[in-house]
Design an enzyme around this catalytic site. Structure first.
Site, mmCIF file in Angstrom:
data_model
loop_
_atom_site.group_PDB
_atom_site.id
_atom_site.type_symbol
_atom_site.label_atom_id
_atom_site.label_comp_id
_atom_site.label_asym_id
_atom_site.label_seq_id
_atom_site.Cartn_x
_atom_site.Cartn_y
_atom_site.Cartn_z
ATOM 1 N N GLU A 53 9.011 -4.015 14.067
ATOM 2 C CA GLU A 53 10.241 -3.549 13.412
ATOM 3 C C GLU A 53 11.388 -3.503 14.415
ATOM 4 O O GLU A 53 12.488 -3.979 14.144
ATOM 5 C CB GLU A 53 10.043 -2.147 12.819
ATOM 6 C CG GLU A 53 9.034 -2.080 11.689
ATOM 7 C CD GLU A 53 7.630 -1.703 12.165
ATOM 8 O OE1 GLU A 53 7.321 -1.959 13.358
ATOM 9 O OE2 GLU A 53 6.857 -1.176 11.359
ATOM 10 N N ASP A 69 0.799 -1.228 0.000
ATOM 11 C CA ASP A 69 0.000 0.000 0.000
ATOM 12 C C ASP A 69 0.832 1.279 0.000
ATOM 13 O O ASP A 69 0.279 2.375 0.005
ATOM 14 C CB ASP A 69 -0.999 0.001 1.179
ATOM 15 C CG ASP A 69 -0.327 -0.347 2.508
ATOM 16 O OD1 ASP A 69 0.879 -0.664 2.509
ATOM 17 O OD2 ASP A 69 -1.026 -0.296 3.531
#
Ligand SMILES: *[C@@H]1O[C@H](CO)[C@@H](O)[C@H](O)[C@H]1NC(C)=O
Length: 328
Positions: free
Chosen positions: A284, A197
């Site tokens: 992350e 996206d």
């Protein structure tokens, strides 16, 4: 040999013969020219460049595919000793109205990058025709995988985006593929988690190619800021902190789109994975902790002064009717 009735042999089509003679003559001359040219060129690299240019020039007649041309370019760059590392772009994707539009945008960006291997992982029990067709049309080097997110982990339609981890199972499938198909110290490359996206500049891939261990750069339109970025020490140029819209005190306050990791590291730390056990928003940070420290991060994109990737969000369309027979 094909059987030809004798009377046809006696009256050959004159025009046909002439054209054929012309073609043979032309082909012969071309080959002689190429041989002559190769004999006067001194170095191997120049020979290869000449062959490469000739192939490029005649790519239509020879029906060379995009992939074959990339391979020729790759061989040439290898000979020059400045081959680009392969970028393994791992993209989780799932069925929704905007999927084809998103994947079209991403695949057409990747078509402008010579050194990319796209690992596209569908969140599904079966590979879908929509994704299959898109890959076939793309002419890219693609590995197509699928793995379904466990039901309890899946984001409901009404749930806010942050409520559940997204893409965990699919990114792990991508990592597993890399670790089972590539060899440490033999295959060279850089791994990038490229969500479907976002919007990516082709310049980003030039930066990714520079990564030695873990490279980092700003990401636009994320975390309630115009961009999240790294804070660098003015003198040493090293990363000393993060400008992040959310929990900037994380060990690595970096968005998924804001880093890439050398393949050597990915292969030498097989235990490094994403996990549903990690705290929300810490995927992350925890993943990067396997590989590096803040001090070791390599700031790219002109010392993190340029934005080459944006967290764009395609609005979820309100679809009130379906036109049959169209793959949208
Ligand atoms: C980045 O910063 C370092 C140290 O501050 C400096 O030596 C280097 O020239 C800078 N590079 C660019 C591309 O601006």
């Amino acid at each position: 040999m094909k059987y030809v009735p004798e009377r046809h042999m006696e009256y050959p089509n004159n025009l046909d013969m002439k054209i054929r003679k012309c073609l043979v003559y032309f082909l012969g001359m071309s080959i002689l020219f190429i041989i002559w040219k190769l004999s006067v060129i001194e170095t191997d690299v120049e020979k290869l460049q000449f062959l490469k240019d000739t192939l490029y020039l005649n790519k239509e007649q020879l029906q060379l595919s995009h992939q074959q041309l990339i391979l020729i370019e790759h061989l040439y760059q290898t000979k020059l000793g400045k081959e680009l590392p392969m970028i393994y772009a791992v993209t989780p994707t799932y069925t929704r109205y905007v999927q084809k539009a998103e994947l079209t945008r991403i695949s057409q960006t990747l078509a402008l990058v010579p050194n990319v291997h796209w690992i596209l992982v569908e969140d599904s029990d079966e590979k879908t025709d929509l994704v299959r067709n898109l890959i076939a049309d793309s002419n890219l080097l693609v590995t197509h995988l699928n793995t379904k997110t466990p039901v309890i982990e899946k984001l409901g339609d009404k749930d806010p985006r942050w409520k559940k981890h997204r893409g965990v199972t699919q990114r792990n499938a991508g990592l597993k593929w890399l670790r089972s198909n590539l060899e440490l110290n033999k295959d060279k490359g850089v791994v990038y988690f490229m969500d479907d996206d976002n919007t990516y500049s082709t310049k980003l891939f030039k930066e990714i190619a520079k990564v030695k261990k873990v490279g980092v750069w700003p990401v636009g339109l994320v975390g309630g800021l115009n961009a999240e970025t790294l804070i660098l020490d003015q003198h040493t140029g090293k990363v000393v902190g993060y400008r992040s819209g959310w929990k900037a005190d994380r060990k690595f306050a970096i968005d998924m789109a804001g880093f890439a990791i050398n393949l050597d590291l990915i292969l030498s730390k097989p235990e490094a994975q994403f996990s549903y056990e990690m705290e929300k928003g810490f995927q992350e940070s925890e993943f990067l902790s396997y590989f590096t420290s803040k001090e070791e991060l390599e700031p790219l994109a002109d010392n993190c002064t340029k934005v080459y990737v944006w967290h764009t969000r395609t609005e979820k369309p309100v679809v009130k009717g379906i036109v049959p027979g169209l793959e949208v």
